[in-house]
Design an enzyme around this catalytic site. Structure first.
Site, mmCIF file in Angstrom:
data_model
loop_
_atom_site.group_PDB
_atom_site.id
_atom_site.type_symbol
_atom_site.label_atom_id
_atom_site.label_comp_id
_atom_site.label_asym_id
_atom_site.label_seq_id
_atom_site.Cartn_x
_atom_site.Cartn_y
_atom_site.Cartn_z
ATOM 1 C CE LYS A 1 -4.475 0.953 0.307
ATOM 2 N NZ LYS A 1 -5.597 0.069 -0.047
HETATM 3 N N1 GLU Z 1 -7.190 0.365 -3.201
HETATM 4 C C1 GLU Z 1 -7.996 -0.769 -3.477
HETATM 5 C C2 GLU Z 1 -8.045 -1.687 -2.260
HETATM 6 O O1 GLU Z 1 -7.856 -1.273 -1.154
HETATM 7 C C3 GLU Z 1 -7.574 -1.463 -4.762
HETATM 8 C C4 GLU Z 1 -6.221 -2.077 -4.752
HETATM 9 C C5 GLU Z 1 -5.761 -2.594 -6.110
HETATM 10 O O2 GLU Z 1 -6.550 -2.639 -7.026
HETATM 11 O O3 GLU Z 1 -4.575 -2.949 -6.204
HETATM 12 O O4 GLU Z 1 -8.353 -2.830 -2.369
#
Ligand code: GLU
Length: 471
Positions: free
Chosen positions: A107
């Site tokens: 993240k």
């Molecule tokens: N930000 C989204 C999540 O928390 C999508 C993550 C992604 O598609 O890699 O799942």
């Protein structure tokens, strides 16, 4: 507001992790290896804006590399800090394992108020942040693939992809360095709506399980169910729109930053979404009654509560007052570990974040595969499928001597294009994962919730992967 006794977001995730590990046959060493965050890179960079240099702080945390690339969004918000990014990265590991998206968890976040800057300024900041991450392979099609999250969207992903391409001019797979891109920049149809669509599929699947519906003290289907949505951003908006327009659910309240708007007969989500975009809040919308006490509305009577904005909104201070029978966590971490205990004891059913909002990363997975294969899904087979369907109907009509209805023909002839395939893949993913959680939950008395079932499933898969690697 969270109380002082409340653990941090990261601690909250770890508490839920520990609870599940306690029920598993897994060594302490392996459990600890899975739990820790492998690395968190902090970057502080300056950008010259408005005649002066402004310093920004950003993070990219890699939780687990048992599968690569690692995957997870990049968030632009003032709440961003190392604890939050690490908690979110851990959730990405578990989420990807649960829905079998072949990624480790990661993240990113930038501490910024995106509303304080003009679009060209945001572009400069995004490109500079991306540069810092790309040069360390923290954005890379085979190692680390970001996506949108709170405060970011297609626009930022297009800038990141372009920045990567400029720094890797001969990488034929450059488009796959990030997902959630606009369609004309290597994106995929259905990615913007994917997380909200996933929430809809999750609820549809929940209502196919009569035993779970009864445990929640509910009955019937989604039709007529009264729903409160907290946060009408991309996820909340799409979930509320699909549930009200396609499943006959009634959105009785929407909570936003400036307060809440209530209409017991059901809010028009399209109109409300447009109103929020134009006015920055719900106050003044003429399709319902406004109240400033947004947080209070979380405690209003309803069948289903969908927290779709921030972490920690249901916590030790308000958990005991939540009246919803069912909570589906469209956001990441909206229910703290302490609140989770209180709600479990009260018999509230919670469909956990790592499953409920996995629609986003699932369609990101499809986009990444599309980018690597350099071809749109359905391009090769759509017309072939259409013509064999024609042949079948012609022969059927000849054999029975009667024409098939025009409506049926139109639907049946159509070969599956990218959108149909994306939705089919997403629905299958959400249904399969729910069924696994359900079976795990129902298989043992000591697995007391869907969340614990989800953790047990996800951790089993990650542990198996580590074992296969010889760790
Ligand atoms: N930000 C989204 C999540 O928390 C999508 C993550 C992604 O598609 O890699 O799942």
């Amino acid at each position: 507001m969270q109380t002082r006794n409340e653990p941090t977001f990261r601690e909250s995730v770890n508490l839920m992790f520990d609870k599940a590990v306690g029920l598993m046959d897994i060594s302490e060493g392996v459990a600890n290896k899975i739990k820790v965050c492998n690395s968190t890179y902090t970057v502080r960079f300056g950008v010259k804006l408005r005649g002066d240099v402004h310093t920004f702080t950003g993070y990219r945390s890699v939780h687990s590399e048992h599968k690569e690339p690692v995957k997870g969004g990049i968030r632009f918000a003032t709440s961003v800090n190392q604890d939050e990014v690490e908690a979110l990265a851990a959730l990405m590991t578990y989420k990807c394992a649960l829905v079998e998206a072949p990624f480790g968890g990661s993240k990113g976040g930038l501490h910024i108020d995106p509303t304080a800057w003009e679009p060209d300024e945001i572009e400069k900041i995004t490109r500079r942040f991306a540069y810092e991450l790309i040069k360390r392979d923290l954005i890379n099609p085979s190692q680390n693939v970001p996506a949108p999250d709170m405060g970011t969207g297609e626009r930022e992903m297009a800038w990141i992809a372009d920045q990567y391409r400029r720094m890797n001019t001969t990488d034929i797979n450059a488009d796959a360095c990030v997902t959630g891109k606009p369609l004309n920049k290597g994106g995929i149809v259905g990615r913007v709506e994917a997380t909200g669509r996933g929430v809809q599929y999750a609820l549809q699947e929940f209502f196919r399980h009569a035993d779970d519906v009864a445990t929640a003290g509910l009955s019937g289907t989604l039709k007529g169910k009264r729903i409160i949505v907290q946060g009408l951003g991309n996820v909340g908006y799409h979930a509320a729109k699909f549930l009200s327009e396609e499943d006959g659910a009634i959105i009785t309240a929407v909570i936003e930053r400036d307060g809440a708007i209530i209409n017991e007969d059901g809010l028009n989500i399209d109109a409300l979404g447009t109103y929020i975009r134009e006015n920055g809040g719900v106050n003044g919308f003429n399709g319902g009654t406004f109240t400033e006490s947004g947080a209070g509305v979380l405690e209003n009577d309803c069948d289903i509560l969908i927290p779709a904005a921030m972490e920690g909104v249901i916590n030790l201070t308000n958990a005991a007052y939540i009246k919803a029978n069912l909570i589906i966590e469209a956001a990441n971490g909206p229910v703290t570990a302490g609140a989770d205990e209180i709600l479990n004891a009260a018999g509230t059913i919670i469909i956990p974040d790592m499953y409920a909002n996995a629609g986003g990363v699932t369609v990101s997975y499809f986009e990444w595969v599309k980018n690597l294969s350099h071809i749109r899904f359905g391009r090769m087979q759509r017309r072939q499928q259409e013509s064999s369907n024609h042949l079948l109907i012609d022969e059927l009509e000849r054999l029975v001597g009667k024409p098939v209805s025009e409506d049926f023909k139109t639907k049946f002839f159509q070969g599956a294009g990218e959108l149909e395939l994306v939705r089919s893949g997403l629905e299958d993913t959400m249904r399969t994962a729910y069924q696994q959680m359900h079976d795990t939950w129902r298989s043992r008395d000591d697995i007391d919730s869907l969340r614990t079932a989800a953790y047990v499933l996800a951790l089993t898969k990650v542990a198996e992967s580590y074992r296969a690697l010889g760790i």
